[in-house]
Design an enzyme around this catalytic site. Sequence first.
Site, short mmCIF file in Angstrom:
data_model
loop_
_atom_site.label_atom_id
_atom_site.label_comp_id
_atom_site.label_asym_id
_atom_site.label_seq_id
_atom_site.Cartn_x
_atom_site.Cartn_y
_atom_site.Cartn_z
N ASP A 181 -6.93 4.48 -4.81
CA ASP A 181 -7.49 4.39 -3.40
C ASP A 181 -8.20 5.75 -2.97
O ASP A 181 -8.44 6.68 -4.01
CB ASP A 181 -6.59 4.02 -2.22
CG ASP A 181 -7.17 3.67 -0.76
OD1 ASP A 181 -7.87 2.43 -0.89
OD2 ASP A 181 -7.06 4.44 0.03
N LYS A 230 0.84 -1.07 -0.12
CA LYS A 230 -0.06 -0.09 -0.04
C LYS A 230 0.71 1.35 -0.04
O LYS A 230 1.95 1.08 0.51
CB LYS A 230 -0.81 -0.03 1.21
CG LYS A 230 -2.00 0.56 1.10
CD LYS A 230 -3.33 0.11 0.58
CE LYS A 230 -4.45 1.09 0.35
NZ LYS A 230 -5.60 0.51 -0.40
P1 NDP Z 1 -12.96 7.85 -2.97
O1 NDP Z 1 -12.05 8.77 -2.65
O2 NDP Z 1 -13.54 7.90 -4.57
O3 NDP Z 1 -14.14 8.27 -1.96
C1 NDP Z 1 -14.09 8.48 -0.52
C2 NDP Z 1 -15.40 8.87 0.14
O4 NDP Z 1 -15.11 8.90 1.63
C3 NDP Z 1 -15.64 10.24 -0.16
O5 NDP Z 1 -17.07 10.15 -0.23
C4 NDP Z 1 -14.95 10.92 0.90
O6 NDP Z 1 -15.74 12.15 1.31
C5 NDP Z 1 -15.29 10.13 2.27
N1 NDP Z 1 -14.12 10.15 3.32
C6 NDP Z 1 -12.94 10.14 3.10
N2 NDP Z 1 -12.37 10.17 4.00
C7 NDP Z 1 -13.13 10.64 4.94
C8 NDP Z 1 -13.14 11.11 6.32
N3 NDP Z 1 -11.96 11.28 7.14
N4 NDP Z 1 -14.19 11.12 6.79
C9 NDP Z 1 -15.44 11.13 6.31
N5 NDP Z 1 -15.50 10.91 5.02
C10 NDP Z 1 -14.42 10.37 4.39
O7 NDP Z 1 -12.50 6.60 -2.19
P2 NDP Z 1 -12.65 5.11 -2.54
O8 NDP Z 1 -14.21 5.03 -2.59
O9 NDP Z 1 -11.88 4.51 -3.72
O10 NDP Z 1 -12.42 4.60 -1.14
C11 NDP Z 1 -13.42 4.29 -0.06
C12 NDP Z 1 -12.76 3.34 1.00
O11 NDP Z 1 -12.96 1.95 0.20
C13 NDP Z 1 -11.47 3.49 1.61
O12 NDP Z 1 -11.38 2.99 2.93
C14 NDP Z 1 -10.63 2.65 0.62
O13 NDP Z 1 -9.48 2.10 1.34
C15 NDP Z 1 -11.64 1.42 0.23
N6 NDP Z 1 -11.43 0.55 -0.88
C16 NDP Z 1 -11.39 1.28 -1.91
C17 NDP Z 1 -11.13 0.42 -3.15
C18 NDP Z 1 -11.05 0.80 -4.59
O14 NDP Z 1 -11.11 0.19 -5.45
N7 NDP Z 1 -11.30 2.10 -4.75
C19 NDP Z 1 -10.81 -1.09 -3.09
C20 NDP Z 1 -11.04 -1.72 -1.54
C21 NDP Z 1 -11.23 -0.73 -0.84
P3 NDP Z 1 -14.93 13.48 0.52
O15 NDP Z 1 -15.30 13.61 -0.65
O16 NDP Z 1 -15.80 14.85 1.60
O17 NDP Z 1 -13.58 13.48 1.04
#
Ligand code: NDP
Length: 444
Positions: free
Chosen positions: A166, A126
């Site tokens: 991510d 990672k």
């Molecule tokens: P994105 O950046 O596309 O979206 C993240 C979302 O979570 C946004 O809505 C963001 O809001 C919100 N968010 C991020 N940080 C915080 C925080 N500290 N408090 C509240 N809301 C928060 O990321 P992904 O959708 O790709 O990833 C989401 C999760 O899934 C993570 O844990 C990631 O590790 C996991 N994941 C992702 C994969 C992938 O293929 N993308 C695969 C496996 C796991 P805002 O826009 O306001 O920041």
Amino acid sequence: MSYVDEIIESVVAKNPSEPEFHQAVKEVLESLRPVVDANEEKFRKEALLERLVEPERQLKFRVPWVDDKGQAHVNTGYRVQFNSAIGPYKGGLRLHPSVNLGIIKFLGFEQIFKNSLTGLPIGGGKGGSDFDPKGKSDREIMAFCQSFMTELYKYLGENTDVPAGDIGTGAREIGYLYGQYKRLTGRYEGVLTGKGLSYGGSLARTEATGYGLLYLTQEMLKLNGIDIAGKTAAVSGSGNVAIYAIEKAQQLGVKVLTCSDSNGWVYDPDGIDVAALKEIKEVKRARLTEYKNYRPNSVYHEGRGVWSVKVDLGLPCATQNELHLEDAKQLVENGCIAVAEGANMPTTLEATEYLQQHGVLFAPGKAANAGGVATSALEMSQNSERLSWTFEEVDAKLQGIMVNICHNMADAAERYGFAKNYVVGANIAGFEKVVDAMLAQGIV
Ligand code: NDP
């Protein structure tokens, strides 16, 4: 003291100020107790757990870049190459101001078992940076990505380490990173996944994590005699995972009532409008406050609150530790039947235990969100073959992988006398293959 307790204690002592890493190690090792106890002498002799919790390599580097006004900035870049026992390091790059070494280590550690669970030959890694892409221009994002890759490229390769997206790293960032990798090495190879379709990306990769989450949830419910159609769900987040989880949930007949971002959350009594959400988040890159302009019946709330809504399914898809004990209590009180983690470690340990003790089916992220990395591995296969599979082909493989993961975690839990405890099942099923490979490869 037991071997597991010794290792947990030494991880805390050796890695101070890394609470998320401690949490991840504790959660995994606690549930591996039955396997470790049964093999204690052999594992101790080979320092197996000591090797498992120590990354093979940790990189930390300076990332200087210049903004649109000519001002220079410096961020910190990370790549933790955690375990390559079963294949090249594989895992995403997170761009978020909260990123530090402990967070990257927790994610890398989880990734080892998740990647193993997919059944595909990929090790765990990672990376990321404390850079905040929010509010930056495309040129600033490009400047950051080029600088980041100028250091990282030395450690990557299609058979060495293949990063992906991510939080904060989507198609735009992967494009800039890939362009710089190619420029520096002169090689056109599948060294990043999540690439655009015009330059080696895979169909269905964008959808994979969210879709996979729903395939696994559907199968877990089915194993327990429950039909997913007609259920209601609360989703947190509104990024890549959340959007495609909502889309697939709706295709399976689930009504999704909520989504959120880091400022607030939306309740839509008619079900979230995915097209509107995509436009707000993927096209305009705007905040959720805009959602009301598309759906006048919806309500926007500042702050947290997604888990207070009465639903059958909880699908946390935002970030780590976003579902707390009080949220778990609220979900149980409201009759929630299942929680499946789209994000990595979104549920605190206490909340997970509370949900399980109260009969809520609980699918941990390393199983439930493995569809993303599994499809990344399918992208690597297509790159090696120099072929592109159709959306339907990739989606069918993804479904097969998620159903398999679900059965493997359920079977492993049952084999060790923890029927329906999918946390234990997923950890054991992921661990078995990695340990087998580590033991076979000697002390390395
Ligand atoms: P994105 O950046 O596309 O979206 C993240 C979302 O979570 C946004 O809505 C963001 O809001 C919100 N968010 C991020 N940080 C915080 C925080 N500290 N408090 C509240 N809301 C928060 O990321 P992904 O959708 O790709 O990833 C989401 C999760 O899934 C993570 O844990 C990631 O590790 C996991 N994941 C992702 C994969 C992938 O293929 N993308 C695969 C496996 C796991 P805002 O826009 O306001 O920041």
